[in-house]
Design a protein around this motif. Structure first.
Motif, PDB file in Angstrom:
ATOM      1  N   LEU A 179      97.389   4.072  52.064  1.00  0.00           N
ATOM      2  CA  LEU A 179      97.098   4.769  52.479  1.00  0.00           C
ATOM      3  C   LEU A 179      97.314   6.164  51.759  1.00  0.00           C
ATOM      4  CD1 LEU A 179      94.904   4.753  54.786  1.00  0.00           C
ATOM      5  CD2 LEU A 179      96.476   5.277  55.948  1.00  0.00           C
ATOM      6  N   ARG A 180      98.455   6.745  51.632  1.00  0.00           N
ATOM      7  CA  ARG A 180      99.322   7.549  51.173  1.00  0.00           C
ATOM      8  C   ARG A 180      98.035   7.912  49.953  1.00  0.00           C
ATOM      9  NH1 ARG A 180     103.736  10.444  52.482  1.00  0.00           N
ATOM     10  NH2 ARG A 180     104.391   8.950  53.350  1.00  0.00           N
ATOM     11  N   GLY A 181      98.615   7.136  49.429  1.00  0.00           N
ATOM     12  CA  GLY A 181      97.661   7.533  47.776  1.00  0.00           C
ATOM     13  C   GLY A 181      95.794   6.920  48.253  1.00  0.00           C
ATOM     14  N   LEU A 182      95.537   6.346  49.001  1.00  0.00           N
ATOM     15  CA  LEU A 182      94.325   6.650  49.019  1.00  0.00           C
ATOM     16  C   LEU A 182      93.841   7.517  49.423  1.00  0.00           C
ATOM     17  CD1 LEU A 182      91.206   5.709  49.232  1.00  0.00           C
ATOM     18  CD2 LEU A 182      92.385   3.924  51.424  1.00  0.00           C
ATOM     19  N   ILE A 183      94.159   8.429  50.551  1.00  0.00           N
ATOM     20  CA  ILE A 183      94.250  10.084  51.302  1.00  0.00           C
ATOM     21  C   ILE A 183      94.909  10.890  50.035  1.00  0.00           C
ATOM     22  CG2 ILE A 183      94.793  11.846  52.675  1.00  0.00           C
ATOM     23  CD1 ILE A 183      95.541   9.496  54.694  1.00  0.00           C
ATOM     24  N   ALA A 184      95.282  10.799  49.105  1.00  0.00           N
ATOM     25  CA  ALA A 184      95.224  12.025  48.397  1.00  0.00           C
ATOM     26  C   ALA A 184      94.267  12.166  47.581  1.00  0.00           C
ATOM     27  CB  ALA A 184      96.781  11.516  47.637  1.00  0.00           C
ATOM     28  N   GLU A 185      93.437  10.807  47.077  1.00  0.00           N
ATOM     29  CA  GLU A 185      92.911  10.880  46.231  1.00  0.00           C
ATOM     30  C   GLU A 185      91.380  11.585  46.864  1.00  0.00           C
ATOM     31  OE1 GLU A 185      90.048   7.839  43.330  1.00  0.00           O
ATOM     32  OE2 GLU A 185      92.244   6.569  44.875  1.00  0.00           O
ATOM     33  N   VAL A 186      91.469  11.100  48.221  1.00  0.00           N
ATOM     34  CA  VAL A 186      90.194  11.064  49.136  1.00  0.00           C
ATOM     35  C   VAL A 186      89.976  13.407  49.102  1.00  0.00           C
ATOM     36  CG1 VAL A 186      88.953  11.353  50.807  1.00  0.00           C
ATOM     37  CG2 VAL A 186      89.328   9.321  50.266  1.00  0.00           C
ATOM     38  N   ASP A 187      91.089  13.412  49.106  1.00  0.00           N
ATOM     39  CA  ASP A 187      91.604  15.233  49.389  1.00  0.00           C
ATOM     40  C   ASP A 187      91.040  15.818  47.920  1.00  0.00           C
ATOM     41  OD1 ASP A 187      92.252  15.229  51.581  1.00  0.00           O
ATOM     42  OD2 ASP A 187      94.340  14.983  51.311  1.00  0.00           O
ATOM     43  N   GLU A 188      91.489  15.143  46.589  1.00  0.00           N
ATOM     44  CA  GLU A 188      90.725  15.375  45.626  1.00  0.00           C
ATOM     45  C   GLU A 188      89.700  15.548  45.414  1.00  0.00           C
ATOM     46  OE1 GLU A 188      91.186  16.868  41.344  1.00  0.00           O
ATOM     47  OE2 GLU A 188      92.985  16.871  42.895  1.00  0.00           O
ATOM     48  N   VAL A 189      88.924  14.561  46.239  1.00  0.00           N
ATOM     49  CA  VAL A 189      87.275  14.493  45.832  1.00  0.00           C
ATOM     50  C   VAL A 189      87.016  15.494  46.650  1.00  0.00           C
ATOM     51  CG1 VAL A 189      85.062  13.297  46.487  1.00  0.00           C
ATOM     52  CG2 VAL A 189      87.541  11.853  44.974  1.00  0.00           C
ATOM     53  N   THR A 190      87.426  16.075  47.827  1.00  0.00           N
ATOM     54  CA  THR A 190      86.626  16.325  48.237  1.00  0.00           C
ATOM     55  C   THR A 190      87.348  18.101  48.496  1.00  0.00           C
ATOM     56  OG1 THR A 190      88.275  16.065  49.799  1.00  0.00           O
ATOM     57  CG2 THR A 190      86.439  14.791  50.413  1.00  0.00           C
ATOM     58  N   ARG A 195      80.397  16.234  50.160  1.00  0.00           N
ATOM     59  CA  ARG A 195      81.823  15.628  49.557  1.00  0.00           C
ATOM     60  C   ARG A 195      81.994  14.320  51.020  1.00  0.00           C
ATOM     61  NH1 ARG A 195      82.187  20.823  51.506  1.00  0.00           N
ATOM     62  NH2 ARG A 195      82.228  20.297  53.150  1.00  0.00           N
ATOM     63  N   LEU A 196      80.722  14.028  51.984  1.00  0.00           N
ATOM     64  CA  LEU A 196      81.245  12.992  52.857  1.00  0.00           C
ATOM     65  C   LEU A 196      80.499  11.844  51.646  1.00  0.00           C
ATOM     66  CD1 LEU A 196      81.439  11.472  55.205  1.00  0.00           C
ATOM     67  CD2 LEU A 196      79.035  11.868  55.968  1.00  0.00           C
ATOM     68  N   ALA A 197      79.674  11.752  50.980  1.00  0.00           N
ATOM     69  CA  ALA A 197      78.788  10.883  50.167  1.00  0.00           C
ATOM     70  C   ALA A 197      79.727  10.347  49.063  1.00  0.00           C
ATOM     71  CB  ALA A 197      78.034  11.129  49.985  1.00  0.00           C
ATOM     72  N   GLN A 198      80.708  11.317  48.506  1.00  0.00           N
ATOM     73  CA  GLN A 198      81.900  10.730  47.784  1.00  0.00           C
ATOM     74  C   GLN A 198      83.225  10.015  48.349  1.00  0.00           C
ATOM     75  OE1 GLN A 198      81.908  14.938  45.824  1.00  0.00           O
ATOM     76  NE2 GLN A 198      81.293  14.410  44.334  1.00  0.00           N
ATOM     77  N   ALA A 199      83.609  10.692  49.878  1.00  0.00           N
ATOM     78  CA  ALA A 199      84.010  10.705  49.564  1.00  0.00           C
ATOM     79  C   ALA A 199      84.293   8.991  50.090  1.00  0.00           C
ATOM     80  CB  ALA A 199      84.727  11.061  50.757  1.00  0.00           C
ATOM     81  N   PHE A 200      83.323   8.512  50.390  1.00  0.00           N
ATOM     82  CA  PHE A 200      82.405   7.729  51.718  1.00  0.00           C
ATOM     83  C   PHE A 200      82.392   6.341  50.559  1.00  0.00           C
ATOM     84  CE2 PHE A 200      80.148   4.255  53.097  1.00  0.00           C
ATOM     85  CZ  PHE A 200      80.056   3.657  54.234  1.00  0.00           C
ATOM     86  N   GLY A 201      82.156   6.647  49.434  1.00  0.00           N
ATOM     87  CA  GLY A 201      81.924   6.073  48.257  1.00  0.00           C
ATOM     88  C   GLY A 201      83.565   5.159  47.405  1.00  0.00           C
ATOM     89  N   VAL A 202      83.985   6.098  46.660  1.00  0.00           N
ATOM     90  CA  VAL A 202      85.534   6.718  47.411  1.00  0.00           C
ATOM     91  C   VAL A 202      86.299   5.757  47.264  1.00  0.00           C
ATOM     92  CG1 VAL A 202      87.613   7.388  46.587  1.00  0.00           C
ATOM     93  CG2 VAL A 202      85.397   8.647  45.277  1.00  0.00           C
ATOM     94  N   THR A 203      86.656   5.956  49.236  1.00  0.00           N
ATOM     95  CA  THR A 203      86.620   4.231  49.789  1.00  0.00           C
ATOM     96  C   THR A 203      86.661   3.352  49.881  1.00  0.00           C
ATOM     97  OG1 THR A 203      87.751   7.124  51.154  1.00  0.00           O
ATOM     98  CG2 THR A 203      87.810   4.913  51.952  1.00  0.00           C
ATOM     99  N   VAL A 204      85.525   3.122  49.764  1.00  0.00           N
ATOM    100  CA  VAL A 204      85.254   1.732  49.519  1.00  0.00           C
ATOM    101  C   VAL A 204      85.634   1.366  48.554  1.00  0.00           C
ATOM    102  CG1 VAL A 204      83.243  -0.260  49.798  1.00  0.00           C
ATOM    103  CG2 VAL A 204      83.366   1.951  51.546  1.00  0.00           C
TER     104      VAL A 204
END
Length: 210
Positions: free
Chosen positions: A78-89, A98-107
């Motif tokens: 989860l730490r790695g995923l959150i860091a990646e979403v931080d980078e995307v947003t 930003r929401l659309a990017q974060a949603f796609g990346v997370t799934v």
């Protein structure tokens, strides 16, 4: 934002596992591989210790029981995923983008995670049981993280300050949870483009004015 969210969500025990400790990293790597190949139920502390090249007692001293080890592995993922979403947003764009990017990346990252993908392919009952009964802590962390992202947008004036961001964050996380687990229900949601379009059309309007 990653460490702050995890620390706050986990409370005083958040620092119990040092992600920079090389022995801990070996144990977590070995556990991740065991869980991906054989599932959590079929993986033992002895198997994990053998894969890590360490003694069983070392694993217990560093990470505790098997349940604590499972949590440590999941929290590192989860730490790695959150860091990646931080980078995307962090790269600008509108709130909707930003929401659309974060949603796609997370799934896609969760679906592609070796532990999740392996278990879903061969031990679906184990994944569904965990997702339905045991995933509360991870979902609470995710809700807190998304809440922080939305609060940031609210402070920037990108979102109406009357919106209940905590409630909106829970809707987003519960939607993510459902889409990850049931990709074949109704609308096709397999590619990043499809996932972004879904978030743009159905989640963003709850938060942002077009």
């Amino acid at each position: 934002m990653t460490d702050g969210v995890l620390a706050e969500a986990l409370g005083a025990g958040a620092g119990a596992v040092d992600p920079g400790d090389q022995v801990v990293a070996r144990i977590l790597d070995a556990a991740r591989e065991e869980f991906a190949r054989f599932g959590v139920r079929r993986s033992s502390i002895d198997d994990i210790a053998k894969r890590a090249g360490l003694s069983r007692n070392t694993v217990f001293r560093r990470l505790g029981s098997k349940d604590e080890l499972v949590n440590a592995v999941l929290l590192r993922e989860l730490r790695g995923l959150i860091a990646e979403v931080d980078e995307v947003t962090a790269h600008g764009g509108s709130g909707t983008e930003r929401l659309a990017q974060a949603f796609g990346v997370t799934v896609l990252r969760v679906r592609g995670n070796p532990m999740f993908a392996g278990a879903l392919g061969h031990r679906r009952d184990e994944v569904l049981e965990y997702a339905a009964v045991e995933a509360g802590q991870l979902l609470r962390i995710a809700v807190r993280y998304v809440t922080e992202l939305l609060e940031r947008d609210q402070r920037r004036g990108e979102m109406d300050d009357r919106i209940d961001v905590a409630g909106a964050a829970e809707v987003i996380v519960r939607t993510l949870h459902s889409v990850v687990l049931t990709p074949h229900a109704g609308r096709r949601l397999h590619t990043e483009e499809e996932l972004r379009a879904f978030a743009t059309e159905h989640l963003a309007p709850l938060l942002y004015q077009r």
